[in-house]
Design a protein around this motif. Structure first.
Motif, PDB file in Angstrom:
ATOM      1  N   VAL A 322     -38.720  80.082  84.347  1.00  0.00           N
ATOM      2  CA  VAL A 322     -37.282  80.192  84.078  1.00  0.00           C
ATOM      3  C   VAL A 322     -36.477  79.801  85.310  1.00  0.00           C
ATOM      4  O   VAL A 322     -35.536  78.996  85.239  1.00  0.00           O
ATOM      5  N   LYS A 323     -36.824  80.356  86.460  1.00  0.00           N
ATOM      6  CA  LYS A 323     -36.092  80.090  87.697  1.00  0.00           C
ATOM      7  C   LYS A 323     -36.219  78.624  88.111  1.00  0.00           C
ATOM      8  O   LYS A 323     -35.228  77.980  88.480  1.00  0.00           O
ATOM      9  N   ILE A 324     -37.446  78.089  88.057  1.00  0.00           N
ATOM     10  CA  ILE A 324     -37.663  76.712  88.492  1.00  0.00           C
ATOM     11  C   ILE A 324     -36.899  75.731  87.599  1.00  0.00           C
ATOM     12  O   ILE A 324     -36.204  74.832  88.082  1.00  0.00           O
ATOM     13  N   ILE A 472     -49.295  65.036  87.465  1.00  0.00           N
ATOM     14  CA  ILE A 472     -48.026  65.719  87.173  1.00  0.00           C
ATOM     15  C   ILE A 472     -47.424  65.182  85.877  1.00  0.00           C
ATOM     16  O   ILE A 472     -46.988  65.944  85.006  1.00  0.00           O
ATOM     17  N   PHE A 473     -47.413  63.861  85.752  1.00  0.00           N
ATOM     18  CA  PHE A 473     -46.808  63.264  84.559  1.00  0.00           C
ATOM     19  C   PHE A 473     -47.556  63.689  83.301  1.00  0.00           C
ATOM     20  O   PHE A 473     -46.940  64.082  82.304  1.00  0.00           O
ATOM     21  N   SER A 474     -48.873  63.622  83.315  1.00  0.00           N
ATOM     22  CA  SER A 474     -49.652  64.000  82.129  1.00  0.00           C
ATOM     23  C   SER A 474     -49.502  65.484  81.826  1.00  0.00           C
ATOM     24  O   SER A 474     -49.487  65.892  80.653  1.00  0.00           O
ATOM     25  N   ALA A 475     -49.359  66.318  82.879  1.00  0.00           N
ATOM     26  CA  ALA A 475     -49.121  67.748  82.651  1.00  0.00           C
ATOM     27  C   ALA A 475     -47.789  67.964  81.946  1.00  0.00           C
ATOM     28  O   ALA A 475     -47.675  68.824  81.060  1.00  0.00           O
ATOM     29  N   ALA A 476     -46.776  67.186  82.328  1.00  0.00           N
ATOM     30  CA  ALA A 476     -45.466  67.304  81.682  1.00  0.00           C
ATOM     31  C   ALA A 476     -45.544  66.873  80.216  1.00  0.00           C
ATOM     32  O   ALA A 476     -44.888  67.465  79.351  1.00  0.00           O
ATOM     33  N   VAL A 477     -46.341  65.844  79.924  1.00  0.00           N
ATOM     34  CA  VAL A 477     -46.521  65.409  78.531  1.00  0.00           C
ATOM     35  C   VAL A 477     -47.175  66.519  77.718  1.00  0.00           C
ATOM     36  O   VAL A 477     -46.717  66.862  76.618  1.00  0.00           O
ATOM     37  N   ILE A 478     -48.237  67.104  78.248  1.00  0.00           N
ATOM     38  CA  ILE A 478     -48.917  68.204  77.550  1.00  0.00           C
ATOM     39  C   ILE A 478     -47.937  69.345  77.304  1.00  0.00           C
ATOM     40  O   ILE A 478     -47.914  69.953  76.224  1.00  0.00           O
ATOM     41  N   GLY A 479     -47.124  69.654  78.310  1.00  0.00           N
ATOM     42  CA  GLY A 479     -46.213  70.784  78.226  1.00  0.00           C
ATOM     43  C   GLY A 479     -45.199  70.688  77.104  1.00  0.00           C
ATOM     44  O   GLY A 479     -44.696  71.699  76.623  1.00  0.00           O
ATOM     45  N   GLU A 480     -44.892  69.453  76.646  1.00  0.00           N
ATOM     46  CA  GLU A 480     -43.944  69.299  75.552  1.00  0.00           C
ATOM     47  C   GLU A 480     -44.488  69.852  74.235  1.00  0.00           C
ATOM     48  O   GLU A 480     -43.727  70.293  73.383  1.00  0.00           O
ATOM     49  N   ASN A 481     -45.796  69.812  74.070  1.00  0.00           N
ATOM     50  CA  ASN A 481     -46.421  70.319  72.840  1.00  0.00           C
ATOM     51  C   ASN A 481     -47.886  70.666  73.131  1.00  0.00           C
ATOM     52  O   ASN A 481     -48.797  69.944  72.704  1.00  0.00           O
ATOM     53  N   ASN A 491     -44.830  75.441  74.513  1.00  0.00           N
ATOM     54  CA  ASN A 491     -44.149  74.812  75.646  1.00  0.00           C
ATOM     55  C   ASN A 491     -43.549  75.867  76.580  1.00  0.00           C
ATOM     56  O   ASN A 491     -42.685  76.644  76.169  1.00  0.00           O
ATOM     57  N   PRO A 492     -43.975  75.932  77.847  1.00  0.00           N
ATOM     58  CA  PRO A 492     -43.420  76.942  78.759  1.00  0.00           C
ATOM     59  C   PRO A 492     -41.936  76.728  79.066  1.00  0.00           C
ATOM     60  O   PRO A 492     -41.287  77.640  79.584  1.00  0.00           O
ATOM     61  N   LEU A 493     -41.407  75.553  78.755  1.00  0.00           N
ATOM     62  CA  LEU A 493     -39.981  75.289  78.985  1.00  0.00           C
ATOM     63  C   LEU A 493     -39.185  75.317  77.678  1.00  0.00           C
ATOM     64  O   LEU A 493     -38.060  74.836  77.622  1.00  0.00           O
ATOM     65  N   ALA A 494     -39.780  75.878  76.624  1.00  0.00           N
ATOM     66  CA  ALA A 494     -39.105  75.913  75.325  1.00  0.00           C
ATOM     67  C   ALA A 494     -37.822  76.721  75.366  1.00  0.00           C
ATOM     68  O   ALA A 494     -36.921  76.499  74.538  1.00  0.00           O
ATOM     69  N   HIS A 495     -37.710  77.657  76.306  1.00  0.00           N
ATOM     70  CA  HIS A 495     -36.486  78.477  76.379  1.00  0.00           C
ATOM     71  C   HIS A 495     -35.250  77.615  76.683  1.00  0.00           C
ATOM     72  O   HIS A 495     -34.120  78.035  76.409  1.00  0.00           O
ATOM     73  N   LEU A 496     -35.457  76.403  77.224  1.00  0.00           N
ATOM     74  CA  LEU A 496     -34.319  75.543  77.542  1.00  0.00           C
ATOM     75  C   LEU A 496     -33.649  75.007  76.285  1.00  0.00           C
ATOM     76  O   LEU A 496     -32.480  74.617  76.334  1.00  0.00           O
TER      77      LEU A 496
END
Length: 499
Positions: A322-324, A472-481, A491-496
Motif C-alpha cells: 500500500v505504502k510503496i 522485474i518486468f515479468s514479475a509486474a506482468v504476473i502481478g496483474e493476474n 493482484n497485490p496492487l488490486a486495491h488501487l
C-alpha cells in the motif's frame, strides 16, 4: 473529371454534396478520387468541417468503397464514426459530425446484348465399338481433320459453322477471364490500399506515442522543480500538461482500436505483456518480435520457485504494497515499481548486500551509503558490516521508499526519457555507467528507449542487468493476474482499482 465508357467493367458513381452555405451539387466519377478541402483533391469541398485530405473513394472487390484518410473530423453515418464504408446501394454520410452531407450511389451499367451461342448437337459416345468409331470419323471429317484438303459444300458449311461457334465461345470465355483478372486486381488493389493505410496509421500512432512520452518528461521535470521550490508555481502548467496528456492518450487508444493490436490472435498472457510494456513507457507497436517470448521465459523462471509467493506474502502481511504503490503514484510514476523492491530484497528491510567498492548496499531498496545520503538517508555506524543497523535509515523501509521514489523520478525525468525499463537498468548497473551509454543516444523518447538500448548496446551491459530488468518486468506482468499464471493469490496492487 474522367469520362465513362459503357464497355468499362467499373460502373460510374454519382455523388451529391450538400453544405450549409451552398445548394446541393452533383458529381460523377469513374475512377478513384479524393475528397478534401484542398484544391488537389478531385472532389474539393470548401467547408471548415472537411479536413484537407478527408477521404478516398475507390472501386475494389466489385463495389465502391469510401475510406477515411485518418482525418481529424472523420466520416459519420447515423451518428457513428466509421473508418470504411461500402457503397453497395445509395448511401448517405457526413464529413465531420456537423459537416456537409454526401450521398453516393453506383450506376448500374446496361448489359450488352449477346447473340445466343449455337453449338451443334453431337451424338453421345456409347460404349459400343462401332458407334464410337463412327462418331470419331465424323469428327475427323467435319471438325478436326485437315481443313486444307478439298471438301464438299456440305462439309465446308459445317466447318464454317463450327469455326464461328468456337470464336464466339473464345470471346465469351475471354470476357469471363478478363472479368476474373479485373476482380483479382481489384481485390489486390484494395488489399494494397488497406495495407498502406495500416502502415500510415501505425506510423502516426508511433509518433503520437513518443510525443506523449516527451510530454511525460516535461511533466516530470516541472513536477520535480515544483517539489524542490515548495511553492505553488507551476501547478497550473502541470494541470494543462496533464489535460493534454489525457487527450493524447485517448487519441492513441483510438489508433490502437483501429489497428486492432489487441484483437489479434494473442493469448491473455501476451496481451498483459504488451500492456505492461506501455505502463513502463515503451511503445507496444515497436516491441521487438522476440520480446514476448523472452518475457515468457522469465515468467517460467518465477513459476519454478516459491520466491515470488514468499515475497508477495511478506509485502502484503506488512502493508508494504500500500505504502510503496501510493508513494510512486503520488510522484506520477507507475506503481509497478513495487516489483523493483521485490527483485532487490524480496521485501526484506534488514537485508545487506555483498561488499562493493562503495560499501554494502542495505535495506529493502538496497541503497549504497553515497546514494542514500544524497536522498536524505542517514548512514549508521555499522555501514562497513553486512548486518542490520538500527541507526541506518536505509533499514527504515518507509524512509527508504520515499528516497527510492525520488531517486527513480530523477532518473526517469532526465536520462531515462520516461522509460521505466531504462530506469531499472540504471538502478541496477549504476546510473553513471548506464547513463554514459544513454548520453550517446539522441535525447528524445523515440530514439532513447529500452528497445533502442537493447538493439545498439546489448553487448556493452552485463547479463546481470539484463536479467534484472526482465525479472522485474515479468514479475509486474504476473502481478496483474497471478492466478492466470498459477499463483494462489490475487493482484497485490488490486486495491488501487478502488481509488
Amino acid at each position: 473529371m474522367s469520362g465513362y465508357f459503357p464497355s468499362s467493367p467499373i460502373p460510374a458513381i454519382r455523388v451529391r454534396v450538400g453544405t450549409a452555405s451552398t445548394e446541393a451539387r452533383d458529381y460523377r466519377f469513374t475512377q478513384t478520387f479524393r475528397i478534401g478541402r484542398v484544391a488537389e483533391c478531385e472532389l474539393c469541398i470548401e467547408d471548415p468541417h472537411v479536413s484537407r485530405q478527408h477521404a478516398t473513394v475507390a472501386f475494389a472487390n466489385g463495389q465502391w468503397w469510401v475510406q477515411d484518410m485518418n482525418s481529424a473530423n472523420g466520416i459519420w453515418v447515423d451518428g457513428q464514426k466509421v473508418q470504411t464504408l461500402a457503397i453497395s446501394q445509395a448511401v448517405s454520410f457526413r464529413l465531420g459530425v456537423e459537416g456537409p452531407w454526401v450521398m453516393m450511389q453506383a450506376e448500374v451499367p446496361a448489359a450488352a446484348p449477346q447473340a445466343p451461342v449455337q453449338v451443334p448437337a453431337q451424338p453421345q459416345q456409347q460404349p459400343v465399338g462401332g458407334e464410337t468409331r463412327m462418331i470419331a470419323s465424323y469428327t475427323e471429317k467435319y471438325l478436326t481433320g485437315n481443313t486444307d484438303q478439298p471438301a464438299g459444300e456440305r462439309t465446308m458449311m459445317i466447318r464454317k459453322a463450327f469455326t464461328k461457334v468456337q470464336k464466339k465461345q473464345k470471346r465469351k470465355y475471354g470476357w469471363v477471364v478478363a472479368g476474373l483478372v479485373l476482380l483479382l486486381c481489384g481485390v489486390g488493389g484494395f488489399a494494397w490500399f488497406r495495407d498502406q493505410q495500416v502502415r500510415k496509421q501505425t506510423a502516426m500512432a508511433q509518433e503520437l506515442f513518443y510525443s506523449m512520452k516527451a510530454l511525460d518528461v516535461d511533466i516530470a521535470n516541472v513536477e520535480r522543480l515544483v517539489a524542490e521550490s515548495g511553492g505553488p508555481q507551476g501547478a497550473e502548467q502541470i494541470r494543462k500538461f496533464r489535460e493534454r496528456r489525457m487527450a493524447m492518450e485517448n487519441q492513441y487508444n483510438n489508433f490502437l482500436s483501429g489497428l486492432k493490436i489487441y484483437d489479434r490472435q494473442l493469448s491473455e498472457e501476451e496481451r498483459l505483456i504488451l500492456r505492461m510494456a506501455r505502463v513502463f513507457g515503451e511503445c507496444e507497436l515497436t516491441a521487438p518480435p522476440e520480446f514476448i517470448s523472452e518475457v515468457q521465459r522469465y515468467i517460467g523462471m518465477w513459476k519454478s520457485s516459491s520466491r515470488y509467493k514468499t515475497a508477495v506474502d511478506r509485502a502484503v502481511a506488512n502493508g508494504y504494497h500500500v505504502k510503496i504503490a501510493k508513494e510512486f503514484l503520488d510522484r506520477g510514476l507507475p506503481p509497478q515499481f513495487f516489483y523493483l523492491a521485490m527483485q532487490e530484497s524480496n521485501f526484506d528491510p534488514f537485508i545487506s548486500g555483498p561488499m562493493t567498492y562503495k560499501g554494502h548496499a542495505k535495506g529493502m531498496w538496497q541503497f549504497i551509503a553515497e546514494t542514500g545520503e544524497r536522498y536524505g538517508l542517514k548512514t549508521g555506524p555499522l555501514f562497513e558490516f553486512p548486518r542490520p543497523d538500527p541507526g541506518d535509515d536505509r533499514h527504515n523501509w518507509e524512509k527508504a521508499t520515499v528516497a527510492a521514489s525520488r531517486y527513480i523520478k530523477d532518473i526517469y525525468s532526465t536520462d531515462a526519457q520516461a522509460s521505466g525499463l531504462l530506469v531499472m537498468a540504471s538502478y541496477n548497473w549504476g546510473e553513471h555507467r548506464i547513463i554514459k551509454l544513454l548520453q550517446t543516444m539522441p535525447a528524445n523518447p523515440k530514439e532513447r528507449n529500452f528497445w533502442q538500448l537493447q538493439a545498439k548496446y546489448r553487448d556493452k551491459w552485463p547479463n546481470e542487468t539484463y536479467d534484472y530488468v526482465y525479472y522485474i518486468f515479468s514479475a509486474a506482468v504476473i502481478g496483474e493476474n497471478p492466478r492466470l499464471f498459477g499463483f494462489p493469490f490475487d493482484n497485490p496492487l488490486a486495491h488501487l482499482e478502488k481509488r
